[in-house]
Motif scaffolding. Structure first.
Motif, short mmCIF file in Angstrom:
data_model
loop_
_atom_site.label_atom_id
_atom_site.label_comp_id
_atom_site.label_asym_id
_atom_site.label_seq_id
_atom_site.Cartn_x
_atom_site.Cartn_y
_atom_site.Cartn_z
N VAL A 52 0.84 -1.21 0.00
CA VAL A 52 0.00 0.00 0.00
C VAL A 52 0.87 1.25 0.00
CG1 VAL A 52 -1.99 -1.13 1.05
CG2 VAL A 52 -0.25 -0.09 2.53
N PHE A 53 2.03 1.20 0.66
CA PHE A 53 2.90 2.37 0.71
C PHE A 53 3.39 2.74 -0.69
CE2 PHE A 53 6.83 4.70 1.15
CZ PHE A 53 6.60 5.54 2.24
N ILE A 54 3.84 1.75 -1.45
CA ILE A 54 4.36 2.02 -2.79
C ILE A 54 3.26 2.59 -3.69
CG2 ILE A 54 5.22 0.93 -4.90
CD1 ILE A 54 6.86 -0.93 -3.14
N VAL A 55 2.07 1.99 -3.62
CA VAL A 55 0.97 2.46 -4.45
C VAL A 55 0.65 3.92 -4.14
CG1 VAL A 55 -1.51 2.22 -4.86
CG2 VAL A 55 -0.05 0.20 -4.87
N MET A 56 0.59 4.26 -2.85
CA MET A 56 0.23 5.63 -2.49
C MET A 56 1.38 6.61 -2.72
SD MET A 56 -2.86 5.47 -1.98
CE MET A 56 -3.81 3.96 -2.20
N ARG A 57 2.60 6.13 -2.58
CA ARG A 57 3.74 7.04 -2.86
C ARG A 57 3.75 7.43 -4.34
NH1 ARG A 57 6.62 10.35 -3.83
NH2 ARG A 57 8.62 10.98 -2.90
N ILE A 58 3.41 6.48 -5.19
CA ILE A 58 3.31 6.77 -6.62
C ILE A 58 2.18 7.76 -6.89
CG2 ILE A 58 2.68 5.73 -8.85
CD1 ILE A 58 4.17 3.22 -7.92
N SER A 59 1.15 7.70 -6.05
CA SER A 59 -0.05 8.54 -6.26
C SER A 59 0.03 9.85 -5.50
CB SER A 59 -1.29 7.76 -5.80
OG SER A 59 -1.40 6.53 -6.48
N ARG A 60 1.21 10.25 -5.05
CA ARG A 60 1.39 11.48 -4.28
C ARG A 60 2.09 12.54 -5.11
NH1 ARG A 60 6.16 13.08 -0.62
NH2 ARG A 60 6.54 13.92 -2.70
N PRO A 61 1.34 13.30 -5.91
CA PRO A 61 1.97 14.34 -6.73
C PRO A 61 2.33 15.57 -5.90
CG PRO A 61 -0.39 14.40 -7.02
CD PRO A 61 -0.11 13.25 -6.09
N VAL A 62 3.14 16.42 -6.46
CA VAL A 62 3.47 17.70 -5.83
C VAL A 62 3.44 18.79 -6.89
CG1 VAL A 62 4.92 16.64 -4.04
CG2 VAL A 62 5.96 17.38 -6.19
N PHE A 63 3.29 20.02 -6.44
CA PHE A 63 3.43 21.15 -7.35
C PHE A 63 3.95 22.35 -6.55
CE2 PHE A 63 -0.83 21.92 -5.70
CZ PHE A 63 -0.90 23.31 -5.59
N ASP A 64 4.41 23.32 -7.26
CA ASP A 64 4.94 24.54 -6.64
C ASP A 64 3.77 25.48 -6.37
OD1 ASP A 64 6.17 27.06 -6.09
OD2 ASP A 64 7.99 26.36 -7.08
N ILE A 65 3.62 25.84 -5.11
CA ILE A 65 2.45 26.65 -4.74
C ILE A 65 2.48 28.02 -5.40
CG2 ILE A 65 3.39 27.83 -2.68
CD1 ILE A 65 0.72 27.04 -1.29
N ARG A 66 3.64 28.44 -5.88
CA ARG A 66 3.71 29.73 -6.57
C ARG A 66 2.95 29.71 -7.89
NH1 ARG A 66 10.17 30.23 -5.90
NH2 ARG A 66 9.87 28.01 -6.39
N MET A 67 2.63 28.49 -8.36
CA MET A 67 1.82 28.38 -9.58
C MET A 67 0.40 28.87 -9.36
SD MET A 67 3.16 24.62 -10.79
CE MET A 67 2.02 24.50 -12.18
N THR A 68 -0.05 28.97 -8.09
CA THR A 68 -1.42 29.44 -7.81
C THR A 68 -1.51 30.95 -7.81
OG1 THR A 68 -1.08 29.43 -5.41
CG2 THR A 68 -1.86 27.39 -6.42
N ALA A 69 -0.34 31.62 -7.86
CA ALA A 69 -0.35 33.09 -7.95
C ALA A 69 -0.69 33.50 -9.38
CB ALA A 69 1.00 33.65 -7.54
N HIS A 70 -1.34 34.64 -9.49
CA HIS A 70 -1.73 35.14 -10.81
C HIS A 70 -1.19 36.56 -10.98
CE1 HIS A 70 -4.50 31.80 -11.74
NE2 HIS A 70 -4.71 31.78 -10.44
#
Length: 769
Positions: free
Chosen positions: A493-511
């Protein structure tokens, strides 16, 4: 507890859960910029902006009840998802936004494991089974995958469910004040967490669970009474949130209930039970596009192939009192999760209160997963206590692995178009909405890739079951093999969920374009941001729409009408397809939309001010009649206001010929307005109407009383006599103030009994010593 072997020590197991949490999130835990979620989902479009606004205001000494930034104004605190009184959220006052979000996500994953461990421990399962249950629930599809879209309120609400079921067990089986206090605390925290759907679904599951357990208890009336006290105590402590929230709901777009079609949407597709074994059978959104129905994170009941095998063993060989209840709960909750796919939902929608207020019956798969994991824990407990698995069970596990391996091999070697089951499944999904299966049918290469991807994960499940079989064979000679099973299930379960854990740069939410508009063209106007409407909350701007179900009912119906849609079918989902004078009346000056990766900003002059004294009004008692008038080409909100009741009953009315007004002070929840008119007029405020906006005169005002009433159906109007006026207009719901005092009183009572209980226990321990 101290006499236990170290590998059975609960504190060591909690340390293991903490270590797994740190391994999962250690790379981003305190990052100032990188946040766990996928860009373009709810975290980036909603929660980032909501948390930024709410805790920015709190840092400035303001507790915001009203949100002026979206929907031309809407309730904020009482909108539940603000979660302003949920204690863990106050980390936002200390950490940067991204670090606070990551910390909260990691904290709640650990809490889920710890609380699940406590429930399994109280059930009497072996320590290894408790550890397995905790890990399986932490990294289950029904819980962990909500990190993918960044469902902060979902995660926060879900973690309290195991404690609620634990308290129910304690109250029914061993009544004490401690269990009652635990139940009150857990239920109140779930309410404050900010997701009323999970509160409702957990309460439904808890009622069913308690009913089943009470049937066999001789003192069921006393236990039922104590459970009622739990509900009453939780209601009392959270009254400030619940009462004001229900009040806001009554005014909101969902106040009169949802249509059957809308409420029945997001039911669990029956084919998604296949994801119990292979979670990525239809893709997973990080490695390969998800082509199943609806959203992956809402529709995946995965607990691992090893976990499913243990649940099967638990259903036969688990502790009788545990397995019977778990089997019934899994069956009932799974049927509820299927929603519109069964005739039961229609009965619930029409006859059971609450089922017509929410959509997303698939969320019942979460409490079903709790009991499935507990059943699997009972299976592992049975293996530990028996010391060996029956040969028939071990052979069945091996056979299941062989079948999965054969299916994987077929998908890998045989062209997909020659596999009838695969083609029928893709065609079936293609014909359902919110599914990308049509792309597979149209693109043979993509179909092949999907088959190979599914083959890989079916192979992984087959390998897990093969290893599971080997550990079963080792059990009679090596008792420690049981921890091999736990490790196998955890790694899966750990491997499956680690693969399913994306990230992004929060600065992308700035406009940046919003900041350029705000700084370069100051003014009291609004925009229609079709890309990210909630960004107005972070940017300190105003938008006529938003991304949240908390839109006011009148306002939502007016905006649906403006787009040529049925006002009675209004929801928070509105596709803007045309310009209408109503948008200009709302002070909408900028229109922001994207196409082909390009952002376009269009400007159009607004026809109204934030406040204005209007000397002509017409009383039109009827929504559709008001809409018809506003639909005409000659409608000018600066010249005429449409009201529903006579603003100046009686005779001798002198219409205003000239007047002026201005806002001299304002915050999220109030305005101070000065006006000077030579006749009767209507002070039109082009903000969304709520009956909780109240106007009172300040010293020097020409009137001793002011009344706020709907104007132009969804805005606010205040009748004014001739003269000078100083008005304080404030959003101040009576429900908030009543709930506040109920909560404070209930919290004091809870604190008294909690302190009393702790003192009593301490004295008891001293007496025993």
């Amino acid at each position: 507890m101290n006499s236990r072997p170290i590998h059975e020590n609960p504190f060591i197991h909690l340390a293991v859960l903490l270590a797994l949490t740190l391994i999962m999130f250690g790379d981003v835990l305190f990052s100032p910029d990188v946040v766990v979620s996928m860009f373009g989902a709810d975290l980036s479009h909603q929660f980032v902006h909501w948390r930024e606004f709410g805790f920015r205001e709190l840092k400035n000494g303001n507790f915001p009840l009203w949100n002026p930034h979206i929907f031309s104004g809407a309730p904020y605190f009482s909108g539940f998802q603000s979660a302003m009184l949920y204690l863990p959220n106050y980390i936002h006052l200390v950490l940067p936004l991204a670090a606070a979000v990551n910390f909260l996500v990691a904290l709640h994953v650990f809490m889920m494991g710890a609380f699940m461990y406590a429930w399994a421990y109280r059930t009497g399962l072996h320590a290894a089974a408790c550890l397995f249950s905790a890990v399986a629930m932490m990294f289950s599809g029904a819980f962990f995958l909500h990190i993918m879209p960044g469902h902060l309120s979902n995660l926060s609400a879900m973690v309290w469910a195991p404690l609620i079921f634990l308290a129910i067990d304690g109250i029914i089986e061993n009544p004490s004040r401690g269990w009652l206090l635990l139940g009150v605390f857990a239920a109140a925290m779930q309410i404050f967490a900010g997701h009323p759907q999970y509160v409702f679904y957990t309460a439904t599951a808890a009622a069913i669970y308690a009913g089943i357990k009470l049937v066999r208890r001789p003192q069921r009336l006393r236990a039922a009474g104590e459970l009622a006290l739990v509900a009453a105590g939780a209601f009392g402590i959270s009254a400030v949130q619940l009462i004001s929230g229900m009040d806001a709901l009554a005014e909101g777009i969902r106040g009169q209930g949802l249509s059957f079609a809308f409420a029945s949407s997001y039911s669990l597709p029956p084919e998604n039970f296949l994801l119990l074994v292979s979670p990525f059978l239809f893709g997973n959104m990080t490695l390969f596009p998800y082509w199943g129905q609806l959203y992956f994170w809402e529709m995946c009941p995965f607990i691992g192939a090893a976990g499913l095998a243990l649940a099967a063993f638990g259903a036969v060989h688990g502790k009788t009192d545990v397995k019977k209840v778990c089997i019934v709960m899994i069956a009932v909750l799974s049927i509820l999760a299927l929603g519109a796919h069964t005739p039961l939902f229609s009965l619930l929608y029409h006859w059971v209160p609450g089922f017509d207020k929410f959509r997303g019956m698939s969320k019942f798969i979460f409490p079903a997963t709790l009991f499935l994991v507990l059943l699997a824990g009972a299976g592992l407990d049975g293996l530990v206590r028996s010391g060996a698995a029956p040969g028939r069970f071990a052979n069945s596990v091996l056979a299941a692995g062989v079948i999965l391996g054969g299916a994987a091999l077929a998908l890998f070697l045989v062209p997909p178009e020659k596999i009838g089951v695969w083609n029928h499944l893709a065609a079936f999904l293609r014909d359902h909405r919110i599914s990308q299966a049509g792309l597979l049918i149209e693109d043979p290469l993509l179909m092949q890739r999907a088959a190979v991807f599914a083959s890989g994960w079916l192979s992984a499940a087959a390998v897990v079951l093969a290893l599971f079989y080997l550990f079963l064979r080792l059990l009679p000679s090596r008792k420690v093999a049981v921890y091999g099973l736990v490790a196998l299930a955890a790694v899966e379960v750990f491997i499956v969920m680690r693969i399913s854990r994306p990230v992004f740069d929060i600065r992308m939410t700035a406009h940046p374009q919003l900041e350029r508009i705000r700084s370069g063209r100051p003014g009291d106007y609004r925009m229609l941001n079709l890309i990210d409407p909630n960004a107005a909350m972070s940017a300190g701007m105003r938008d006529i729409w938003g991304y949240d179900p908390g839109v006011q009912g009148r306002y939502g119906r007016m905006l649906f009408f403006s787009q040529g849609l049925d006002p009675d079918a209004a929801t928070q989902n509105l596709h803007f397809s045309r310009f209408h004078p109503i948008l200009s009346m709302l002070r909408c000056r900028y229109y922001i939309f994207g196409s082909g990766g390009k952002i376009t900003i269009a400007e159009r002059p607004a026809t109204a001010e934030h406040i204005q004294a209007v000397g002509t009004w017409k009383t039109i008692p009827g929504r559709d009649a008001v809409f018809a008038r506003m639909d005409g080409t000659g409608f000018d909100p600066r010249k005429t206001v449409f009201l529903e009741t006579d603003p100046f009953p009686g005779s001798g009315i002198k219409p205003m010929s000239r007047g002026k007004c201005s806002i001299i002070e304002n915050s999220t929840d109030h305005f101070v307005i000065e006006a000077d008119t030579d006749g009767h007029s209507i002070l039109l405020i082009t903000d969304s109407y709520s009956r909780h906006w109240k106007a009172r005169p300040l010293p020097g005002s020409a009137q001793d009383r002011y009344q706020v009433q709907p104007a132009n159906y969804a805005l606010m109007g205040i009748p004014m006599n001739p003269g000078k006026h100083r008005i304080r207009l404030e959003y101040s719901p009576d429900s908030f103030h009543a709930g506040k005092w109920i909560s404070l009183f209930s919290l004091a009572v809870f604190g008294y009994f909690a302190a009393s209980h702790m003192i009593t226990r301490r004295r008891g321990r001293r007496h025993e010593a």
